[in-house]
Design an enzyme around this catalytic site. Structure first.
Site, mmCIF file in Angstrom:
data_model
loop_
_atom_site.group_PDB
_atom_site.id
_atom_site.type_symbol
_atom_site.label_atom_id
_atom_site.label_comp_id
_atom_site.label_asym_id
_atom_site.label_seq_id
_atom_site.Cartn_x
_atom_site.Cartn_y
_atom_site.Cartn_z
ATOM 1 N N LEU A 130 102.863 -4.236 0.524
ATOM 2 C CA LEU A 130 103.711 -5.545 0.864
ATOM 3 C C LEU A 130 103.155 -6.868 -0.016
ATOM 4 O O LEU A 130 104.232 -7.556 -0.586
ATOM 5 C CB LEU A 130 103.387 -5.817 2.459
ATOM 6 C CG LEU A 130 103.988 -7.103 2.803
ATOM 7 C CD1 LEU A 130 105.618 -7.203 2.549
ATOM 8 C CD2 LEU A 130 103.524 -7.334 4.439
ATOM 9 N N THR A 131 101.981 -6.929 -0.064
ATOM 10 C CA THR A 131 101.350 -8.297 -0.640
ATOM 11 C C THR A 131 101.658 -8.300 -2.138
ATOM 12 O O THR A 131 101.536 -7.385 -2.978
ATOM 13 C CB THR A 131 99.984 -8.601 -0.458
ATOM 14 O OG1 THR A 131 99.742 -8.594 0.940
ATOM 15 C CG2 THR A 131 99.409 -9.616 -0.792
ATOM 16 N N SER A 137 100.867 -13.614 2.889
ATOM 17 C CA SER A 137 101.155 -13.994 4.452
ATOM 18 C C SER A 137 102.495 -14.073 4.682
ATOM 19 O O SER A 137 103.062 -13.767 5.572
ATOM 20 C CB SER A 137 100.212 -14.745 4.938
ATOM 21 O OG SER A 137 98.826 -14.705 5.057
ATOM 22 N N THR A 163 95.040 -2.054 -0.003
ATOM 23 C CA THR A 163 94.069 -1.049 0.352
ATOM 24 C C THR A 163 94.527 0.391 -0.025
ATOM 25 O O THR A 163 95.570 0.903 0.080
ATOM 26 C CB THR A 163 94.082 -1.271 1.634
ATOM 27 O OG1 THR A 163 93.585 -2.487 1.919
ATOM 28 C CG2 THR A 163 92.769 -0.430 2.400
ATOM 29 N N HIS A 344 67.902 -14.907 11.095
ATOM 30 C CA HIS A 344 67.166 -14.249 10.411
ATOM 31 C C HIS A 344 66.427 -15.001 9.205
ATOM 32 O O HIS A 344 65.448 -14.451 8.559
ATOM 33 C CB HIS A 344 68.104 -13.206 9.707
ATOM 34 C CG HIS A 344 68.132 -11.996 10.253
ATOM 35 N ND1 HIS A 344 69.167 -11.962 11.245
ATOM 36 C CD2 HIS A 344 67.760 -10.715 10.179
ATOM 37 C CE1 HIS A 344 69.294 -10.614 11.735
ATOM 38 N NE2 HIS A 344 68.411 -10.011 11.126
ATOM 39 N N GLY A 345 66.791 -16.455 9.023
ATOM 40 C CA GLY A 345 66.231 -17.344 8.241
ATOM 41 C C GLY A 345 66.424 -16.639 6.861
ATOM 42 O O GLY A 345 67.537 -16.190 6.581
ATOM 43 N N GLY A 346 65.459 -16.730 5.807
ATOM 44 C CA GLY A 346 65.515 -16.311 4.580
ATOM 45 C C GLY A 346 65.740 -14.813 4.386
ATOM 46 O O GLY A 346 66.315 -14.539 3.418
ATOM 47 N N GLU A 369 96.201 -9.316 6.868
ATOM 48 C CA GLU A 369 97.174 -9.225 8.364
ATOM 49 C C GLU A 369 97.600 -10.619 8.556
ATOM 50 O O GLU A 369 97.749 -10.644 9.605
ATOM 51 C CB GLU A 369 96.530 -8.632 9.386
ATOM 52 C CG GLU A 369 95.924 -7.216 9.061
ATOM 53 C CD GLU A 369 96.608 -5.859 8.995
ATOM 54 O OE1 GLU A 369 97.819 -6.011 9.756
ATOM 55 O OE2 GLU A 369 96.378 -4.946 8.896
ATOM 56 N N THR A 371 96.710 -14.744 7.301
ATOM 57 C CA THR A 371 95.558 -15.678 7.491
ATOM 58 C C THR A 371 95.551 -16.451 8.636
ATOM 59 O O THR A 371 96.491 -16.439 9.488
ATOM 60 C CB THR A 371 95.530 -16.737 6.058
ATOM 61 O OG1 THR A 371 96.803 -17.703 6.375
ATOM 62 C CG2 THR A 371 95.781 -15.944 4.860
#
Length: 392
Positions: A130-131, A137, A163, A344-346, A369, A371
């Site tokens: 489609l896209t 969209s 896809t 988690h930090g770094g 699907e 935006t």
């Protein structure tokens, strides 16, 4: 109100299906996420196991070899699929979703017989074409054309970000009609891979979702017969697209929720084990606040995705509910992923850590699907339409 859909799989039978899927995802797919990312492909043995379990046709009709799950059951499985690398679900998601539902819901008896059974078996992989570069969209800008030749159709144009295109056996292709009384209307055609004039471009390199294959698709005077037109009627095309995209938005909402739940679980596990000054970081109030926000997002997303699925199933709302769920749940997944990296930090910025992949995987959910911006337009326009209708 749209026509309600009847369940064909009992609650007890579905509970067993979900338990099997959950075990498969968590015991066999999750441990191989790094392999999927590094190879940018789904291992053949996982694909074969998914086919054996019926995952290539879980939402296709039972009469054609599918499991026949309805959207409320689809949502529960999508929670499980979202818990691991989203590329895995992408392998069979189009068969069950936007491509398969076009054929199941709008195809002729012959089209269903020809395509749905091999799709349900995993022998046929379908793509939803489609896209386009100027029609993402919003399909109103579609440039691909299908010209009536008197004996069949000639399709010319190009599609983008399709896809499974390099793997596909069938392209469910949308095009603007020329040469008939339905000039300018959007129709949908079934175009087998290998048809002369159909070519697939190089595999896209993406920010995330490694293992999910997308590519451009080109149609250069691709000749198909009259029987390639879905339902045999041009007018079906646009309605089919809007119907399956709405259903797909409910599915993506649940998929996003599963991803958010994985981000939460990774955050809780890490903050319980990671020590700072001899104290688990999860004992710090600021970290607990981030965990609390993630938990709230997951719970709200689950409730909304399930509610939207119920509305879709009984036909009471197939406009606002799917778009509202898709908008909220995908934005929530992005926020949950961002918080997971922060917890988690770094370490959360390191490629070998799960939340780094989750952060990148989540970003696409707000784009495909439809935006987030398109979902807002759909919701706003429908609210105004309903208000005008009620005041008439």
């Amino acid at each position: 109100m749209s026509t309600p859909v009847e369940e064909t799989v009992s609650a007890d039978d579905f509970a067993q299906i979900r338990a099997q899927v959950r075990e498969f995802i968590r015991e066999e797919v999750v441990p191989r996420e790094r392999e999927i990312a590094d190879s940018d492909a789904i291992p053949d043995d996982l694909r074969s196991k998914a086919a054996t379990m019926g995952l290539f046709g879980y939402a296709l009709p039972q009469e054609f070899g599918g499991l026949g799950l309805v959207i409320t059951q689809d949502v529960e499985l999508a929670f499980e699929f979202g818990y691991t690398a989203l590329a895995f679900r992408s392998l069979f998601g189009t068969n069950n979703g936007i491509a398969g539902q076009v054929i199941a819901g709008f195809g002729t008896a012959e089209q269903k017989k020809q395509w749905l059974e091999p799709m349900a078996e995993g022998a046929c992989l379908a793509s939803f074409a489609l896209t386009e570069p100027e029609a993402g969209s919003d399909p109103s800008g579609m440039r691909t054309t299908a010209t009536w030749t008197g004996e069949g159709w000639s399709i010319s144009g190009g599609k983008r970000f399709i896809t499974n295109a390099p793997l596909a056996d069938l392209f469910v292709t949308f095009a603007r009609v020329k040469g008939t009384e339905a000039e300018g209307k959007i129709a949908v055609f079934l175009v087998p891979a290998g048809t002369k004039g159909l070519t697939v471009g190089p595999k896209d390199r993406k920010m995330g979702q490694e293992g999910a294959t997308t590519a451009d698709v080109y149609f250069d005077d691709v000749q198909v017969g009259a029987d390639a037109l879905i339902s045999g009627e041009v007018e079906t095309g646009f309605r089919a697209a809007m119907t399956v995209l709405a259903r797909g938005r409910v599915h993506i909402s649940a998929l996003a929720t599963g991803l958010a739940e994985r981000a939460l679980d990774e955050s809780v596990r890490y903050s319980a084990q990671n020590l700072q000054g001899g104290v688990p970081t999860g004992d710090r109030q600021l970290v607990q606040a981030m965990l609390a926000e993630q938990q709230s997002l997951v719970m709200a997303s689950k409730a909304l995705a399930r509610d939207a699925a119920r509305h879709y199933l009984d036909g009471s709302d197939r406009r606002i509910a799917p778009s509202a769920a898709k908008l909220f749940c995908t934005e929530a997944a992005g926020r949950a992923a961002d918080l997971a990296v922060q917890v988690h930090g770094g370490s959360g910025y390191m490629r070998e850590v799960a939340v780094e992949r989750i952060y990148r995987d989540a970003r696409l959910l707000r784009l495909y699907e439809g935006t987030s911006e398109i979902q807002k337009l759909i919701i706003g326009r429908e609210l105004m339409r309903r208000e005008r209708a009620s005041g008439a």
